[in-house]
Design an enzyme around this catalytic site. Structure first.
Site, mmCIF file in Angstrom:
data_model
loop_
_atom_site.group_PDB
_atom_site.id
_atom_site.type_symbol
_atom_site.label_atom_id
_atom_site.label_comp_id
_atom_site.label_asym_id
_atom_site.label_seq_id
_atom_site.Cartn_x
_atom_site.Cartn_y
_atom_site.Cartn_z
ATOM 1 N N TRP A 131 -2.300 0.646 -10.746
ATOM 2 C CA TRP A 131 -1.158 1.579 -10.716
ATOM 3 C C TRP A 131 -0.729 1.891 -12.135
ATOM 4 O O TRP A 131 -0.445 3.042 -12.473
ATOM 5 C CB TRP A 131 0.002 1.009 -9.905
ATOM 6 N N ASP A 154 7.994 1.008 -13.452
ATOM 7 C CA ASP A 154 7.620 1.274 -12.065
ATOM 8 C C ASP A 154 7.973 -0.006 -11.305
ATOM 9 O O ASP A 154 7.335 -1.031 -11.485
ATOM 10 C CB ASP A 154 6.114 1.574 -11.995
ATOM 11 N N LYS A 213 7.831 0.010 -0.166
ATOM 12 C CA LYS A 213 7.450 -1.392 -0.306
ATOM 13 C C LYS A 213 8.629 -2.316 -0.018
ATOM 14 O O LYS A 213 8.451 -3.365 0.576
ATOM 15 C CB LYS A 213 6.914 -1.665 -1.719
HETATM 16 C C1 LIG Z 1 2.316 1.588 -3.993
HETATM 17 C C2 LIG Z 1 2.543 1.680 -5.440
HETATM 18 C C3 LIG Z 1 2.510 2.907 -6.123
HETATM 19 C C4 LIG Z 1 2.175 4.211 -5.436
HETATM 20 O O1 LIG Z 1 3.247 4.614 -4.673
HETATM 21 P P1 LIG Z 1 3.219 5.996 -3.850
HETATM 22 O O2 LIG Z 1 4.644 6.109 -3.434
HETATM 23 O O3 LIG Z 1 2.263 5.794 -2.727
HETATM 24 O O4 LIG Z 1 2.788 7.067 -4.770
HETATM 25 C C5 LIG Z 1 2.797 2.918 -7.466
HETATM 26 N N1 LIG Z 1 3.089 1.786 -8.129
HETATM 27 C C6 LIG Z 1 3.113 0.580 -7.509
HETATM 28 C C7 LIG Z 1 3.457 -0.635 -8.290
HETATM 29 C C8 LIG Z 1 2.845 0.501 -6.148
HETATM 30 O O5 LIG Z 1 2.875 -0.685 -5.525
#
Ligand SMILES: *Cc1c(COP(=O)(O)O)cnc(C)c1O
Length: 361
Positions: free
Chosen positions: A100, A167, A191
């Site tokens: 990611w 993030d 998540k």
């Molecule tokens: C799942 C995830 C993403 C991607 O998220 P989307 O909302 O599907 O674009 C980005 N960063 C991390 C750390 C993730 O776990």
């Protein structure tokens, strides 16, 4: 129906009561006689949900005045380019702790120079790089606090000489966060704070409007901040369903005692599971111990028992375990034990591992 234990990595388990009130709201939103999916987002009842949702964020994470809280579409992956579009003038620095993070850095390259300050790709991202130097001439430093696929986590708020961007898709609301240490925090809700469809962005207002490039209307964060509070995150139609479920999820977090209580619960669950992985001769954890995530617990069969992987998977399935297959780039197993995952589910997984060991060793 047999009891299921949901360890999906995302979308993932939600608090039962958030799901129940979503079902009710779809039938009849706010006693209007009309369903949530059929109302106008300009109705006062909806404006109240938007305001309350922002308020819950502010309260739970103690977000200071000078920060805006936005609810957008497009997922965290869209923020991979919204962030550099809004903040990158010449150069940005990234810590590469997983795919990611790597994907985020890739998008930043469309806007300027990108310096990868450190990477743990050499060991398949099983650790968090240490002793790196953050370049002071970069516009910001980007980190991924929890590496969902590999089960590593930066579980503290680091000091950073430049704007820190994080993030926090998979560990937001899992612990108290010192928001003041960050210029911007973003993530997909699916998540730990809701269903798929809404993305949160917490941004300190003074970092905006500093780039020279013209921005598309929807890319510019200032569009979503707007000029009137009631229009915030409502420049276009917001993802009402996802925001509603997030609202209910955060109400649950608050009722449970807030992020301090979540942290305590999460540490308890993670400790229980990691202790079993370390004790059980048939399994080994994949992440460096000091960098282990409290959200995603990754483990594989010990070398001696590699041929038992399919057997354990089948047995776990029989015991009601759902979503424990590891990501293809790590293999083995991954139990995602986000806020709403109950302690009983982790206890059930531990028992399943113990029973499997007793029967197969
Ligand atoms: C799942 C995830 C993403 C991607 O998220 P989307 O909302 O599907 O674009 C980005 N960063 C991390 C750390 C993730 O776990």
């Amino acid at each position: 129906m047999k009891q299921m234990h949901n360890f999906n990595a995302g979308p993932c388990v939600l608090p039962r009561e958030a799901v129940e009130s979503a079902i009710e709201a779809i039938r009849n939103f706010d006693n209007t006689g009309i369903g949530l999916l059929e109302i106008s987002h300009r109705t006062p009842g909806w404006e109240r949900i938007m305001a309350e949702t922002e308020q819950l964020w502010r309260e739970l994470l103690n977000i200071p005045e000078e920060y805006e809280v936005l609810f957008l579409g497009g997922g965290a992956s869209t923020q991979f380019f919204h962030v550099p579009a809004n903040l990158l003038n010449k150069k940005a620095a990234y810590l590469q702790t997983g795919v990611w993070a790597k994907k985020a850095a890739k998008e930043a390259k469309f806007y300027g120079d990108v310096e990868i300050v450190a990477s743990s790709e050499d060991k398949n991202y099983t650790y968090i790089p240490k002793n790196f130097t953050i370049p002071t001439d970069a516009d910001y430093f980007h980190i991924t606090t929890n590496n969902t696929i590999y089960g590593t986590e930066i579980r503290y708020d680091m000091d950073c000489p430049i704007n820190l961007v994080a993030d926090m898709s998979s560990d937001i609301m899992s612990r108290p966060v010192d928001v003041k240490k960050y210029a911007l925090i973003y993530g997909g809700a699916q998540k730990n704070v809701g269903p798929a469809g809404v993305t949160f962005v917490i941004v300190r207002k003074d970092v905006l409007g500093k780039v020279e490039r013209p921005l598309q209307t929807m890319v510019d964060y200032r569009t979503h901040i707007g000029t009137e509070a009631k229009n915030k995150s409502m420049f276009n139609t917001p993802p009402v369903f996802a925001i509603f479920v997030m609202h209910e999820t955060l109400k649950w977090v608050k009722k449970m005692g807030g992020v301090e209580a979540m942290n305590k619960r999460n540490v308890e669950k993670a400790t229980l599971l990691y202790n079993e992985i370390d004790r059980n001769s048939m399994f080994v954890g994949t992440a460096e111990k000091e960098d282990r995530s409290i959200m995603n617990v990754c483990f594989v069969m010990a070398d001696k028992y590699k041929d038992k992987e399919a057997d354990f998977m089948a047995y776990a399935k029989e015991c009601g375990m759902v979503g424990i297959k590891g990501h293809r780039s790590v293999g083995g197993f991954r139990a995602s034990i986000y806020n709403a995952c109950p302690l009983e589910s982790v206890q059930a997984l531990v028992k399943c591992m113990q029973d499997f060991e007793a029967a197969n060793k």
